[in-house]
Design an enzyme around this catalytic site. Structure first.
Site, PDB file in Angstrom:
ATOM      1  N   LYS A 193     -12.346   5.438  -1.161  1.00 23.26           N
ATOM      2  CA  LYS A 193     -12.435   4.404  -2.191  1.00 23.26           C
ATOM      3  C   LYS A 193     -12.785   5.032  -3.534  1.00 23.26           C
ATOM      4  O   LYS A 193     -13.907   5.483  -3.757  1.00 23.26           O
ATOM      5  CB  LYS A 193     -13.496   3.345  -1.863  1.00 23.26           C
ATOM      6  CG  LYS A 193     -13.299   2.125  -2.773  1.00 23.26           C
ATOM      7  CD  LYS A 193     -14.516   1.267  -2.954  1.00 23.26           C
ATOM      8  CE  LYS A 193     -15.413   1.686  -4.082  1.00 23.26           C
ATOM      9  NZ  LYS A 193     -14.838   1.590  -5.433  1.00 23.26           N
ATOM     10  N   GLY A 245     -22.447   9.246  -6.366  1.00 21.65           N
ATOM     11  CA  GLY A 245     -22.700   8.153  -7.295  1.00 21.65           C
ATOM     12  C   GLY A 245     -24.182   8.027  -7.572  1.00 21.65           C
ATOM     13  O   GLY A 245     -24.913   9.023  -7.549  1.00 21.65           O
ATOM     14  N   SER A 246     -24.630   6.783  -7.760  1.00 20.41           N
ATOM     15  CA  SER A 246     -26.016   6.588  -8.184  1.00 20.41           C
ATOM     16  C   SER A 246     -26.964   6.602  -6.990  1.00 20.41           C
ATOM     17  O   SER A 246     -26.587   6.263  -5.864  1.00 20.41           O
ATOM     18  CB  SER A 246     -26.142   5.259  -8.925  1.00 20.41           C
ATOM     19  OG  SER A 246     -25.821   4.198  -8.052  1.00 20.41           O
ATOM     20  N   CYS A 301     -23.657  14.527 -13.249  1.00 19.41           N
ATOM     21  CA  CYS A 301     -24.842  14.348 -12.413  1.00 19.41           C
ATOM     22  C   CYS A 301     -25.834  15.477 -12.657  1.00 19.41           C
ATOM     23  O   CYS A 301     -27.027  15.290 -12.530  1.00 19.41           O
ATOM     24  CB  CYS A 301     -24.446  14.273 -10.956  1.00 19.41           C
ATOM     25  SG  CYS A 301     -23.299  15.555 -10.475  1.00 19.41           S
ATOM     26  N   GLU A 400     -32.136   8.861 -15.588  1.00 19.43           N
ATOM     27  CA  GLU A 400     -30.807   9.429 -15.817  1.00 19.43           C
ATOM     28  C   GLU A 400     -30.067   8.534 -16.808  1.00 19.43           C
ATOM     29  O   GLU A 400     -29.797   7.366 -16.528  1.00 19.43           O
ATOM     30  CB  GLU A 400     -30.041   9.496 -14.489  1.00 19.43           C
ATOM     31  CG  GLU A 400     -28.689  10.146 -14.641  1.00 19.43           C
ATOM     32  CD  GLU A 400     -27.976  10.355 -13.312  1.00 19.43           C
ATOM     33  OE1 GLU A 400     -27.947   9.426 -12.496  1.00 19.43           O
ATOM     34  OE2 GLU A 400     -27.443  11.460 -13.105  1.00 19.43           O
TER      35      GLU A 400
HETATM   36  P1  NAP Z   1     -22.245   3.579  -8.368  1.00 22.30           P
HETATM   37  O1  NAP Z   1     -22.425   2.109  -8.368  1.00 22.30           O
HETATM   38  O2  NAP Z   1     -23.153   4.397  -7.545  1.00 22.30           O
HETATM   39  O3  NAP Z   1     -20.718   3.836  -7.951  1.00 22.30           O
HETATM   40  C1  NAP Z   1     -20.217   4.944  -7.226  1.00 22.30           C
HETATM   41  C2  NAP Z   1     -19.212   4.452  -6.198  1.00 22.30           C
HETATM   42  O4  NAP Z   1     -19.834   3.644  -5.193  1.00 22.30           O
HETATM   43  C3  NAP Z   1     -18.117   3.567  -6.772  1.00 22.30           C
HETATM   44  O5  NAP Z   1     -16.909   3.849  -6.113  1.00 22.30           O
HETATM   45  C4  NAP Z   1     -18.655   2.203  -6.456  1.00 22.30           C
HETATM   46  O6  NAP Z   1     -17.728   1.177  -6.514  1.00 22.30           O
HETATM   47  C5  NAP Z   1     -19.201   2.380  -5.077  1.00 22.30           C
HETATM   48  N1  NAP Z   1     -20.150   1.360  -4.644  1.00 22.30           N
HETATM   49  C6  NAP Z   1     -20.847   0.483  -5.413  1.00 22.30           C
HETATM   50  N2  NAP Z   1     -21.640  -0.291  -4.648  1.00 22.30           N
HETATM   51  C7  NAP Z   1     -21.440   0.082  -3.359  1.00 22.30           C
HETATM   52  C8  NAP Z   1     -21.983  -0.331  -2.091  1.00 22.30           C
HETATM   53  N3  NAP Z   1     -22.892  -1.297  -1.994  1.00 22.30           N
HETATM   54  N4  NAP Z   1     -21.561   0.300  -0.974  1.00 22.30           N
HETATM   55  C9  NAP Z   1     -20.658   1.303  -1.050  1.00 22.30           C
HETATM   56  N5  NAP Z   1     -20.110   1.724  -2.213  1.00 22.30           N
HETATM   57  C10 NAP Z   1     -20.489   1.140  -3.354  1.00 22.30           C
HETATM   58  O7  NAP Z   1     -22.288   4.132  -9.813  1.00 22.30           O
HETATM   59  P2  NAP Z   1     -21.874   3.364 -11.160  1.00 22.30           P
HETATM   60  O8  NAP Z   1     -22.300   1.935 -11.124  1.00 22.30           O
HETATM   61  O9  NAP Z   1     -20.444   3.598 -11.386  1.00 22.30           O
HETATM   62  O10 NAP Z   1     -22.749   4.174 -12.213  1.00 22.30           O
HETATM   63  C11 NAP Z   1     -24.136   3.861 -12.333  1.00 22.30           C
HETATM   64  C12 NAP Z   1     -24.971   5.094 -12.555  1.00 22.30           C
HETATM   65  O11 NAP Z   1     -24.805   5.981 -11.450  1.00 22.30           O
HETATM   66  C13 NAP Z   1     -24.585   5.930 -13.742  1.00 22.30           C
HETATM   67  O12 NAP Z   1     -25.105   5.435 -14.919  1.00 22.30           O
HETATM   68  C14 NAP Z   1     -25.168   7.261 -13.365  1.00 22.30           C
HETATM   69  O13 NAP Z   1     -26.540   7.283 -13.672  1.00 22.30           O
HETATM   70  C15 NAP Z   1     -24.978   7.311 -11.873  1.00 22.30           C
HETATM   71  N6  NAP Z   1     -23.760   8.081 -11.497  1.00 22.30           N
HETATM   72  C16 NAP Z   1     -23.927   9.290 -10.912  1.00 22.30           C
HETATM   73  C17 NAP Z   1     -22.810  10.045 -10.578  1.00 22.30           C
HETATM   74  C18 NAP Z   1     -22.909  11.391  -9.948  1.00 22.30           C
HETATM   75  O14 NAP Z   1     -21.993  12.183 -10.058  1.00 22.30           O
HETATM   76  N7  NAP Z   1     -23.968  11.687  -9.221  1.00 22.30           N
HETATM   77  C19 NAP Z   1     -21.535   9.574 -10.857  1.00 22.30           C
HETATM   78  C20 NAP Z   1     -21.392   8.314 -11.430  1.00 22.30           C
HETATM   79  C21 NAP Z   1     -22.525   7.587 -11.736  1.00 22.30           C
HETATM   80  P3  NAP Z   1     -17.501   0.475  -7.947  1.00 22.30           P
HETATM   81  O15 NAP Z   1     -16.633   1.412  -8.669  1.00 22.30           O
HETATM   82  O16 NAP Z   1     -16.838  -0.802  -7.664  1.00 22.30           O
HETATM   83  O17 NAP Z   1     -18.861   0.283  -8.570  1.00 22.30           O
END
Ligand code: NAP
Ligand code: MG
Length: 498
Positions: A193, A245-246, A301, A400
């Site tokens: 996904k 991700g987060s 990240c 972050e």
């Molecule tokens: P996120 O919500 O953690 O999204 C990452 C992935 O997980 C996306 O594909 C997301 O889908 C999916 N996801 C969301 N809720 C889920 C659930 N309950 N179960 C399984 N998968 C789920 O991150 P974001 O909202 O895009 O970004 C928020 C913050 O995360 C950023 O501001 C940053 O601080 C952090 N972040 C960290 C990294 C890293 O490389 N470590 C990368 C991106 C963001 P959707 O696309 O539909 O949300």
């Protein structure tokens, strides 16, 4: 015309790519979602809609998992020689190499990153990663174990099975490569996904995977929102979840994965200390601090977001970093322009979050020495921003931000900076800048982080493991280490006693 007034040549631009694929990939077929729903993806530099993409929900995820299960148990994939899996990975890498400009342009369109970065960093790393794991495919060995008694005991490394892979939007294509490489090399099947903000490069790479000859159902792609990710996590027939991700979403996933005790690996956030000593090559350190934080619009990240600077060079450091941030400000522009050095943030949510943190920094008494505002009035551009005199308790030093916001924190000595550097629940990366080799190693040993860079930053290699201590992750990606994420260890004991 005298040289002094010679006009600059027209900036070189990379053409906008055509969007070729917007459907779900299930069992080798491109299809609409069962509900018929779609979601829009946007170009962050102009905010305009690029395409409507099929939106997977629970039913689609279930179909994809069934296809992945079939491909894992039946058909060509489980019978294929490991060497041939490696050949397919190499072929995919070759196809991507032949289309590298298209892939880079697609990243720029969907994510907003400067096309120059996509061409020189993201795409070459994608190709390298796939080739690296192609090389591993036929080198995943077991062991023979000298056990007591007349037994022959050996281990096998078998593929873990159907893998749910959930990736973010900051390095969309690279995250595909990091996830697919070890999973495919070891013989797993995949339901991926991509992030809702950036599904396009993953879909194109899946088209190329089919062209390369991966059998139907080995790679399935289900673009959608978090609910599709959650459905994947809860599905009883998924063996493993790999998530980037987060930290907050990882906590939800860990809870959801408990019911079926899935194997999980997490690559999460950070608040990485970048430590600059007075005895460093200050030019290199300033450049490294700039790159380590502002690269990819700060959406890394492992961003070096807490820049600790030894007291006696602090003033000089700040003056120099302001200069560099302002030069970078001048390089904000159309990300398709090869001269652009900073593009927009990925979407309005991220933009708003960053602006809130900039406010918080001002209100907490940190000194905003450059930037601090939106750049332009269209697109999600944020000025490269530097806060000086940041203290450890301020929100901008603990959270972050995931944007182009640097916090500078002065320090007195090595012991103090190690303690302060480690005072976070994150532990993804860190860097040390000094000419004293012994000091560099001492500090590298004491920092609680998965990666420590010495006199460099953001140096990635497919062979070098990457991942977090503490709440920055579980497990390691890249290198030999990632193979363990995708294999189960089986022990076979044979009675030789008759
Ligand atoms: P996120 O919500 O953690 O999204 C990452 C992935 O997980 C996306 O594909 C997301 O889908 C999916 N996801 C969301 N809720 C889920 C659930 N309950 N179960 C399984 N998968 C789920 O991150 P974001 O909202 O895009 O970004 C928020 C913050 O995360 C950023 O501001 C940053 O601080 C952090 N972040 C960290 C990294 C890293 O490389 N470590 C990368 C991106 C963001 P959707 O696309 O539909 O949300
Ligand atoms: Mg999200």
């Amino acid at each position: 015309m005298p040289a002094a007034v010679k006009k600059k040549p027209a900036a070189q631009k990379v053409a906008r790519p055509k969007v070729r694929q917007t459907k779900l990939l299930i069992g080798g077929e491109w299809c609409d979602s069962v509900s018929g729903q779609t979601f829009a993806t946007h170009h962050p530099a102009t905010e305009e809609k690029i395409a409507d993409v099929a939106r997977a929900n629970e039913e689609d995820v279930d179909r994809a998992v069934k296809a992945a299960r079939r491909a894992f148990e039946e058909g060509d994939w489980p019978k294929m020689d490991a060497r041939d899996r490696g050949r397919l990975l190499n072929k995919l890498a070759d196809i991507i190499e032949a289309n590298q400009e298209e892939l880079a342009a697609l990243e720029t369109l969907d994510n907003g990153k400067p096309v120059k970065d996509a061409l020189t960093a993201d795409v070459p790393l994608v190709i390298d990663c796939l080739r690296y794991y192609a090389g591993w495919a036929d080198k995943v060995h077991g062991q023979t174990i000298p056990v007591r008694g007349e037994y022959f005991c050996y281990t096998r490394r078998e593929p873990v099975g159907v893998c749910g892979q959930i990736i973010p939007w900051n390095f969309p294509a690279l995250m595909v490569a990091w996830k697919w490489g070890p999973a495919l090399a070891t013989g797993c099947t995949i339901v991926m996904k991509p992030a809702e903000q950036t599904p396009l490069s993953c879909l194109r790479m899946a088209e190329w995977a089919i062209e390369a000859g991966f059998p139907p159902g080995v790679i399935n792609v289900v673009p959608g929102y978090g609910d599709a990710g959650a459905a994947l996590v809860k599905h009883p027939d998924v063996d493993k979840i790999a998530f980037t991700g987060s930290t907050e979403t990882a906590q939800l996933i860990m809870r959801d994965a408990a019911a079926t005790l899935k194997r999980i690996t997490f690559e999460l956030g950070g608040k990485s200390p970048n430590i600059i000593f007075a005895d460093s090559d200050l030019d290199a350190a300033v450049a490294g601090a700039e790159f380590g934080l502002f690269f990819n619009q700060g959406q890394c990240c492992c961003a070096g977001s807490r820049v600790f600077v030894e007291q006696n060079v602090h003033e000089e450091f700040v003056a120099r970093v302001i200069e560099r941030a302002q030069a970078r400000r001048a390089g904000i522009g159309d990300p398709f322009d090869m001269e652009t050095v900073q593009g927009p943030q990925v979407d309005k949510d991220q933009f708003d979050k960053i602006m809130r943190y900039i406010d918080s920094g001002r209100q907490s008494g940190a000194k905003c020495v450059t930037g601090g505002s939106r750049a332009g009035d269209k697109g999600f551009f944020v000025e490269p921003t530097v806060f000086d005199q940041v203290t450890d308790d301020m929100e901008i030093a603990t959270d972050e931000i995931f944007g182009p916001v640097m916090s500078v924190l002065p320090f007195r000595d090595a012991d103090e900076v190690i303690e302060r550097g480690n005072k976070t629940f994150y532990g993804l990366a860190a860097a040390v800048w000094t000419r004293d080799v012994a000091k560099a190693h001492r500090i590298a040993n004491k920092l609680r982080a998965g990666t420590v860079w010495v006199n460099c930053y953001d140096v990635f290699d497919a062979g070098a493991p990457f991942g977090g201590f503490k709440m920055s992750g579980i497990g390691r990606e890249l290198g030999e280490a990632a193979l363990a994420n995708y294999t189960e260890l089986k022990t076979v004991t044979v009675n030789l006693g008759g």
